[in-house]
Every structure is written in structure tokens, then in C-alpha cells.
Design a protein around this motif. Structure first.
Motif, PDB file in Angstrom:
ATOM      1  N   LEU A 184       0.831  -1.202   0.000  1.00 38.27           N
ATOM      2  CA  LEU A 184       0.000   0.000   0.000  1.00 38.27           C
ATOM      3  C   LEU A 184       0.867   1.254   0.000  1.00 38.27           C
ATOM      4  CD1 LEU A 184      -2.964   0.934   0.187  1.00 38.27           C
ATOM      5  CD2 LEU A 184      -2.706   0.940   2.658  1.00 38.27           C
ATOM      6  N   ILE A 185       1.916   1.257   0.842  1.00 38.56           N
ATOM      7  CA  ILE A 185       2.808   2.420   0.914  1.00 38.56           C
ATOM      8  C   ILE A 185       3.532   2.615  -0.415  1.00 38.56           C
ATOM      9  CG2 ILE A 185       4.859   3.340   2.046  1.00 38.56           C
ATOM     10  CD1 ILE A 185       3.948   1.937   4.601  1.00 38.56           C
ATOM     11  N   ASN A 186       4.031   1.509  -0.999  1.00 37.87           N
ATOM     12  CA  ASN A 186       4.738   1.607  -2.277  1.00 37.87           C
ATOM     13  C   ASN A 186       3.814   2.104  -3.384  1.00 37.87           C
ATOM     14  OD1 ASN A 186       7.095   0.638  -1.105  1.00 37.87           O
ATOM     15  ND2 ASN A 186       6.639  -1.493  -1.610  1.00 37.87           N
ATOM     16  N   THR A 187       2.578   1.627  -3.367  1.00 40.11           N
ATOM     17  CA  THR A 187       1.617   2.063  -4.387  1.00 40.11           C
ATOM     18  C   THR A 187       1.309   3.545  -4.236  1.00 40.11           C
ATOM     19  OG1 THR A 187       0.619  -0.142  -4.403  1.00 40.11           O
ATOM     20  CG2 THR A 187      -0.662   1.642  -5.372  1.00 40.11           C
ATOM     21  N   MET A 188       1.133   4.001  -2.993  1.00 41.69           N
ATOM     22  CA  MET A 188       0.869   5.423  -2.765  1.00 41.69           C
ATOM     23  C   MET A 188       2.062   6.274  -3.175  1.00 41.69           C
ATOM     24  SD  MET A 188      -1.419   5.660   0.739  1.00 41.69           S
ATOM     25  CE  MET A 188      -0.263   4.752   1.762  1.00 41.69           C
ATOM     26  N   SER A 189       3.271   5.799  -2.855  1.00 48.64           N
ATOM     27  CA  SER A 189       4.478   6.541  -3.250  1.00 48.64           C
ATOM     28  C   SER A 189       4.596   6.601  -4.768  1.00 48.64           C
ATOM     29  CB  SER A 189       5.709   5.876  -2.639  1.00 48.64           C
ATOM     30  OG  SER A 189       5.647   5.883  -1.239  1.00 48.64           O
ATOM     31  N   GLN A 190       4.313   5.476  -5.426  1.00 43.61           N
ATOM     32  CA  GLN A 190       4.374   5.450  -6.881  1.00 43.61           C
ATOM     33  C   GLN A 190       3.341   6.382  -7.490  1.00 43.61           C
ATOM     34  OE1 GLN A 190       4.052   1.519  -8.460  1.00 43.61           O
ATOM     35  NE2 GLN A 190       4.176   2.158 -10.597  1.00 43.61           N
ATOM     36  N   SER A 191       2.147   6.400  -6.898  1.00 39.38           N
ATOM     37  CA  SER A 191       1.101   7.300  -7.386  1.00 39.38           C
ATOM     38  C   SER A 191       1.508   8.756  -7.206  1.00 39.38           C
ATOM     39  CB  SER A 191      -0.214   7.019  -6.647  1.00 39.38           C
ATOM     40  OG  SER A 191      -0.662   5.702  -6.878  1.00 39.38           O
ATOM     41  N   ARG A 192       2.141   9.039  -6.060  1.00 42.02           N
ATOM     42  CA  ARG A 192       2.553  10.425  -5.799  1.00 42.02           C
ATOM     43  C   ARG A 192       3.637  10.870  -6.767  1.00 42.02           C
ATOM     44  NH1 ARG A 192       6.721  12.195  -2.798  1.00 42.02           N
ATOM     45  NH2 ARG A 192       7.052  10.103  -1.948  1.00 42.02           N
ATOM     46  N   LEU A 193       4.589   9.975  -7.051  1.00 45.12           N
ATOM     47  CA  LEU A 193       5.693  10.343  -7.926  1.00 45.12           C
ATOM     48  C   LEU A 193       5.289  10.395  -9.392  1.00 45.12           C
ATOM     49  CD1 LEU A 193       8.550   8.230  -6.274  1.00 45.12           C
ATOM     50  CD2 LEU A 193       8.157  10.695  -6.057  1.00 45.12           C
ATOM     51  N   SER A 194       4.426   9.477  -9.803  1.00 47.22           N
ATOM     52  CA  SER A 194       4.039   9.411 -11.225  1.00 47.22           C
ATOM     53  C   SER A 194       2.833  10.270 -11.556  1.00 47.22           C
ATOM     54  CB  SER A 194       3.762   7.954 -11.614  1.00 47.22           C
ATOM     55  OG  SER A 194       2.662   7.445 -10.882  1.00 47.22           O
ATOM     56  N   THR A 196      -0.157   9.307 -11.171  1.00 49.70           N
ATOM     57  CA  THR A 196      -1.243   8.425 -11.583  1.00 49.70           C
ATOM     58  C   THR A 196      -1.959   7.891 -10.348  1.00 49.70           C
ATOM     59  OG1 THR A 196       0.272   6.544 -11.663  1.00 49.70           O
ATOM     60  CG2 THR A 196      -0.057   7.789 -13.704  1.00 49.70           C
ATOM     61  N   TYR A 197      -3.002   7.124 -10.593  1.00 48.86           N
ATOM     62  CA  TYR A 197      -3.808   6.568  -9.512  1.00 48.86           C
ATOM     63  C   TYR A 197      -3.664   5.045  -9.540  1.00 48.86           C
ATOM     64  CZ  TYR A 197      -5.706  11.262  -9.304  1.00 48.86           C
ATOM     65  OH  TYR A 197      -5.843  12.628  -9.202  1.00 48.86           O
ATOM     66  N   GLU A 198      -2.529   4.593  -8.994  1.00 51.42           N
ATOM     67  CA  GLU A 198      -2.241   3.169  -9.019  1.00 51.42           C
ATOM     68  C   GLU A 198      -3.110   2.421  -8.001  1.00 51.42           C
ATOM     69  OE1 GLU A 198      -0.222   1.837 -11.158  1.00 51.42           O
ATOM     70  OE2 GLU A 198       0.511   3.737 -12.002  1.00 51.42           O
ATOM     71  N   LYS A 199      -3.389   1.162  -8.308  1.00 56.54           N
ATOM     72  CA  LYS A 199      -4.167   0.309  -7.410  1.00 56.54           C
ATOM     73  C   LYS A 199      -3.351  -0.923  -7.075  1.00 56.54           C
ATOM     74  CE  LYS A 199      -8.594   1.798  -9.397  1.00 56.54           C
ATOM     75  NZ  LYS A 199      -7.979   2.695 -10.366  1.00 56.54           N
ATOM     76  N   GLY A 214      -7.340  -3.392   1.177  1.00 55.10           N
ATOM     77  CA  GLY A 214      -6.960  -3.224  -0.227  1.00 55.10           C
ATOM     78  C   GLY A 214      -8.135  -2.801  -1.090  1.00 55.10           C
ATOM     79  N   ILE A 215      -9.293  -3.414  -0.851  1.00 51.46           N
ATOM     80  CA  ILE A 215     -10.488  -3.049  -1.616  1.00 51.46           C
ATOM     81  C   ILE A 215     -10.870  -1.601  -1.351  1.00 51.46           C
ATOM     82  CG2 ILE A 215     -12.948  -3.524  -1.898  1.00 51.46           C
ATOM     83  CD1 ILE A 215     -12.325  -6.460  -1.296  1.00 51.46           C
ATOM     84  N   ALA A 216     -10.846  -1.212  -0.063  1.00 53.24           N
ATOM     85  CA  ALA A 216     -11.182   0.172   0.288  1.00 53.24           C
ATOM     86  C   ALA A 216     -10.199   1.155  -0.343  1.00 53.24           C
ATOM     87  CB  ALA A 216     -11.198   0.332   1.817  1.00 53.24           C
ATOM     88  N   PHE A 217      -8.908   0.791  -0.353  1.00 53.92           N
ATOM     89  CA  PHE A 217      -7.903   1.667  -0.961  1.00 53.92           C
ATOM     90  C   PHE A 217      -8.142   1.803  -2.459  1.00 53.92           C
ATOM     91  CE2 PHE A 217      -3.857   2.029  -3.249  1.00 53.92           C
ATOM     92  CZ  PHE A 217      -3.395   3.222  -2.750  1.00 53.92           C
ATOM     93  N   ASN A 218      -8.414   0.693  -3.135  1.00 48.50           N
ATOM     94  CA  ASN A 218      -8.680   0.752  -4.576  1.00 48.50           C
ATOM     95  C   ASN A 218      -9.913   1.586  -4.884  1.00 48.50           C
ATOM     96  OD1 ASN A 218      -6.459  -0.827  -5.076  1.00 48.50           O
ATOM     97  ND2 ASN A 218      -7.598  -2.733  -5.275  1.00 48.50           N
ATOM     98  N   MET A 221      -8.905   5.215  -4.489  1.00 49.46           N
ATOM     99  CA  MET A 221      -8.111   5.678  -5.623  1.00 49.46           C
ATOM    100  C   MET A 221      -8.986   5.851  -6.865  1.00 49.46           C
ATOM    101  SD  MET A 221      -5.139   6.145  -4.398  1.00 49.46           S
ATOM    102  CE  MET A 221      -4.114   6.355  -5.840  1.00 49.46           C
ATOM    103  N   GLU A 222      -9.933   4.953  -7.037  1.00 49.61           N
ATOM    104  CA  GLU A 222     -10.836   5.078  -8.187  1.00 49.61           C
ATOM    105  C   GLU A 222     -11.687   6.338  -8.067  1.00 49.61           C
ATOM    106  OE1 GLU A 222     -14.249   2.428 -10.509  1.00 49.61           O
ATOM    107  OE2 GLU A 222     -13.147   1.595  -8.802  1.00 49.61           O
ATOM    108  N   ARG A 223     -12.146   6.616  -6.834  1.00 46.83           N
ATOM    109  CA  ARG A 223     -12.939   7.826  -6.624  1.00 46.83           C
ATOM    110  C   ARG A 223     -12.091   9.078  -6.858  1.00 46.83           C
ATOM    111  NH1 ARG A 223     -17.222   8.744  -3.364  1.00 46.83           N
ATOM    112  NH2 ARG A 223     -17.847   6.670  -4.045  1.00 46.83           N
ATOM    113  N   LEU A 224     -10.845   9.054  -6.378  1.00 43.72           N
ATOM    114  CA  LEU A 224      -9.963  10.201  -6.608  1.00 43.72           C
ATOM    115  C   LEU A 224      -9.697  10.403  -8.097  1.00 43.72           C
ATOM    116  CD1 LEU A 224      -7.322   9.696  -3.758  1.00 43.72           C
ATOM    117  CD2 LEU A 224      -9.042  11.489  -3.896  1.00 43.72           C
ATOM    118  N   GLU A 225      -9.492   9.290  -8.804  1.00 41.66           N
ATOM    119  CA  GLU A 225      -9.255   9.386 -10.234  1.00 41.66           C
ATOM    120  C   GLU A 225     -10.485   9.947 -10.953  1.00 41.66           C
ATOM    121  OE1 GLU A 225      -7.537   6.576 -13.862  1.00 41.66           O
ATOM    122  OE2 GLU A 225      -8.268   5.663 -12.000  1.00 41.66           O
TER     123      GLU A 225
END
Length: 447
Positions: A184-194, A196-199, A214-218, A221-225
Motif C-alpha cells: 500500500l505504501i509503495n503504491t501510494m508513493s508510486q502514485s505520488r511520484l508518477s 497516476t492513480y495506481e491500485k 486493499g479493496i477500500a484503498f482501490n 483511488m478510483e474515486r480520486l481518479e
């Protein structure tokens, strides 16, 4: 301190405390049972000794009896009421220097002799001269001490093994718990750097808290996107669609500045054009905001309502507002489980659209069957070409730009209607014939 270390430290300390308490309890229980066993055995021997002493008449025989019943690793002491020693026998040197301490009311004592537990039982006995004396039988519990030492070794080994196993399990547990968190942390970091809205990948059959996280996070992210895309869409739409009216307003303002003060006709035309374009811009902005808001997950309040009554009151409002002929076909009441206010808004959009592009009467028809309710709204306008029908619900799509300017349309009304219908789980269908008219069907399925 990271989460994995906290889990490892907490579980290890907790296991240490639990094992320590269990081992202490086991040790105390075993020690008590061992002492009780030795006491019962020695007490029986003391009773036999007292019975034998009661049958003799001289002190020499008493000494023989004492030597007969003396424990192999202990001693026997006989004292009178003044605590004076009358007779003492022993099998281990130094026992004669040991004096037990008895608690009030007790006839036995457990002490320590040269670091080894020693059990002493004291009972009254009638001595050979008829005097009441005390006989103290002492037994060194060497075997018990060895058993207790062995038990301590076993319990210590069990504790060490338990700590090692708990350490391994806590490390494994820490990895299991922190692995999805790291993802989750890596995905958020990747989203912040790129940007994009990674899941993250969630196991399809996962039902534990980590899968739910994980479902709640996805979903988040989908809502943010979606919100970001809506923001981009709004900015793009606004910048594109507002450019034309702003250009018109600027052109007429310049025309008014050049000739308007000396030419009344030019001034009136310029002012009227500016007023019209300003009103059109206002309506367009309001509808864009409404469309952006309609895409959000708004609250729905489904209830059983009379659809026929709702359509009837809506048509009456349109008659009063526009002094036009709105006709209703069908018979009520017709009930459906839907959201009253959102269905009313949907009807107003479609009826207003029909009003703008038709000079004749508008006819609403309500039909009910086993599948649901269909509300059909018919207008006798110019109709829509077949090539344009697939795009009617697209944003800012206009069949005829000139006609839209004349009616004040923005191209957003039907897009808003489509979003409202989706929230109501309803379906919109459109039929149109050029030169004849257009009919829009609202189908509300039975829930």
C-alpha cells in the motif's frame, strides 16, 4: 520503531510473561505436591514409631526403636517440655545442629539444611519414664530437590523453546501483516511520484481485514481518479465552451465602444447580444456544475411513490410556467419504488428540452407492465437525424448549432438526464423522425 518490530517485540514479551507465569505456577504446584507426598509418607512412619515407643519400658530399648525408624537421610530428636534433649539419633552428620521452626498450630516444618529441603514432623509421645515428650523426625528431601532441579531445567528449556518458536512465528506474522501495508505504501508513493492513480492487487477470494483494506484503498483511488477526471473535464469544457460567448461579448463590446454611442441601432444590438450571451454563459456554468455534482455518489432516498401523480403535477407546473399545452395519457395511480426528487428533476429536464424544440403540444404517456413503468414524452419538433441519435447524451453535443443558439441550449441537459437515470437504475431511450418529432422513453424497472 516500525510495525514489524512492534509486533515482534510485543508478542515475544507477552509470550515470555505467559510462559513465566505458567512455569512458576507449575513449579509451585509440583513442589507442594512433592512435599505433601513426603509428609504423608513420613507421617505414617512417625505414627508407627510412636506406637512402638509406647510398648517399651527402658531408654535403651527406646534408642533401638529410634534407630529402627530413623530415615536413611535424617535424624530423630526427643525433647522434654523444657526443650531439653533426652535422646538424639542421626544418619547424616550435622543434622543435630538443625532446629526446625514450627508455625503456631502446626506439627511439621519444611526448612533448608545445607541448601537442601528438610522435612520435620513433631508429635507428642509418652516416654519410658511416663513423661510427655516431643519426638521430632527429620528427613532431608534430597530426591525431591533433584526432581525440582530437573523440573526447573525442563521448564527453562520449555520457555527457551517457546520463546524461539514465538520469535519465529512473530517474525512470520509481522511479514504477513506488513506485506500488504508495504504494498500500500509503495503504491501510494508510486502514485505520488508518477501522478497516476495506481491500485494494488487484491486476492479475489480475500475476506480478511487486509483484503478489505486493499479493496477500500482501490475504491478510494478510483474515486480520486474520477474526481480528478471530472475536474479536468470541467476545466476543459469550461475553457472550450465559454470561449465562444466570451468572444461574442468581446466583439460586441468593441463594436459598442467604436460606434455604439453615436449609433442607437448598433448600441441596442450590442447590448442585447451581450445580455443574451451573458445569460447563456450563466446557464452553461450552472449546468456544468450540476453535471459535475451529479457524477458524485449522491444519496438516494427510494420510496414507494405514485408516478402518475408526480408526472401530473410536473406537467401542471410546466403549463403554468410556459403557458404551453402539456397533455397526460394514462390512468393512475401507478406506483414505483424510486427517488421522488431525482425523478422530478429528470422529468423537468426532458420536458424543458421538448418545450425548447417544439412549438406544438407535448404529450406524456404512462404505461405499466410486469417488468416496470415506462414514461414516454413526445414532442412535434423538427426531429433528430438518425446519425445524431447515438450522440444525444454526450456532453455539449448539438444537433444544430444555430437552433441551439436560438433556444439557448447548452448541450448539457441530456447528459445530466442520463446521469440521473443511471442513479435511479432507469433506462433512457430516444426515437426521432426528422420532420415528425421526437419521443423519449423513461423506463423504471420493478425493484
Amino acid at each position: 520503531m516500525n510495525l514489524k518490530t512492534k509486533i515482534h517485540l510485543f508478542s515475544t514479551v507477552l509470550t515470555l510473561v505467559i510462559l513465566s507465569m505458567m512455569n512458576i505456577g507449575i513449579y509451585i504446584l509440583f513442589e507442594r505436591m512433592a512435599f505433601d507426598t513426603e509428609y504423608k509418607q513420613l507421617n505414617n512412619e512417625v505414627d508407627e514409631l510412636i506406637a512402638a515407643l509406647s510398648k517399651i519400658s527402658n531408654e535403651a530399648d527406646a534408642a533401638t526403636i529410634l534407630r529402627t525408624y530413623i530415615p536413611p537421610n535424617g535424624g530423630i530428636r526427643v525433647i522434654d517440655n523444657d526443650d531439653d534433649l533426652k535422646l538424639f539419633v542421626q544418619t547424616i552428620d550435622g543434622v543435630d545442629d538443625y532446629y526446625p521452626r514450627f508455625k503456631v498450630g502446626e506439627r511439621y516444618s519444611i526448612g533448608a539444611f545445607q541448601g537442601t529441603p528438610i522435612l520435620t514432623i513433631s508429635k507428642p509421645v509418652i516416654w519410658v519414664d511416663g513423661e510427655v515428650t516431643e519426638v521430632q523426625v527429620m528427613k532431608i528431601l534430597g530426591d525431591v530437590e533433584k526432581n525440582l532441579d530437573f523440573l526447573r531445567l525442563i521448564l527453562l528449556s520449555v520457555m527457551i523453546v517457546g520463546i524461539l518458536l514465538m520469535t519465529v512465528s512473530s517474525v512470520t506474522l509481522g511479514k504477513i501483516i506488513t506485506r500488504p501495508i508495504k504494498k500500500l505504501i509503495n503504491t501510494m508513493s508510486q502514485s505520488r511520484l508518477s501522478g497516476t492513480y495506481e491500485k494494488i492487487v487484491v486476492p479475489p477470494n480475500g475476506k480478511d481485514e487486509m483484503a478489505q483494506m486493499g479493496i477500500a484503498f482501490n475504491e478510494m483511488m478510483e474515486r480520486l481518479e474520477q474526481n480528478y477526471k471530472k475536474q479536468e473535464q470541467f476545466v476543459s469544457d469550461a475553457s472550450h465552451e465559454l470561449k465562444t460567448p466570451l468572444t461574442v461579448i468581446e466583439s460586441y463590446a468593441k463594436l459598442l465602444a467604436r460606434h455604439g454611442f453615436s449609433n442607437t441601432a448598433v448600441a441596442e444590438e450590442s447590448v442585447q447580444a451581450i445580455v443574451n450571451e451573458t445569460a447563456r454563459m450563466k446557464e452553461m456554468i450552472e449546468q456544468m456544475l450540476l453535471l459535475a455534482k451529479s457524477n458524485e455518489q449522491s444519496m438516494r432516498h427510494f420510496e414507494k411513490i405514485d408516478v402518475f401523480r408526480l408526472v401530473e403535477t410536473t406537467l401542471q407546473s410546466m403549463r403554468t410556467a410556459y403557458n404551453r399545452q402539456f397533455i397526460l395519457n394514462g390512468q393512475g395511480p401507478i406506483y414505483a419504488n424510486t427517488d421522488l426528487e431525482q425523478l422530478r428533476q429528470l422529468l423537468f429536464i426532458i420536458l424543458d428540452n421538448a418545450r425548447k424544440y417544439s412549438e406544438k403540444e407535448i404529450i406524456a404517456t404512462i404505461l405499466e407492465n410486469e417488468k416496470g413503468i415506462t414514461i414516454s414524452i413526445l414532442d412535434y419538433g423538427n426531429g433528430i437525424p438518425e446519425k445524431d441519435l447515438p450522440h444525444i447524451f454526450d456532453r455539449f453535443y448539438r444537433v444544430d448549432e444555430a437552433r441551439n443558439r436560438k433556444t439557448g441550449g447548452t448541450g448539457l441537459g441530456m447528459a445530466i438526464a442520463k446521469d440521473i437515470a443511471m442513479r435511479l437504475s432507469a433506462e433512457l431511450k430516444i426515437e426521432s423522425t426528422v420532420g415528425v418529432g421526437t419521443i423519449i422513453h423513461i423506463f423504471i424497472p420493478n425493484s
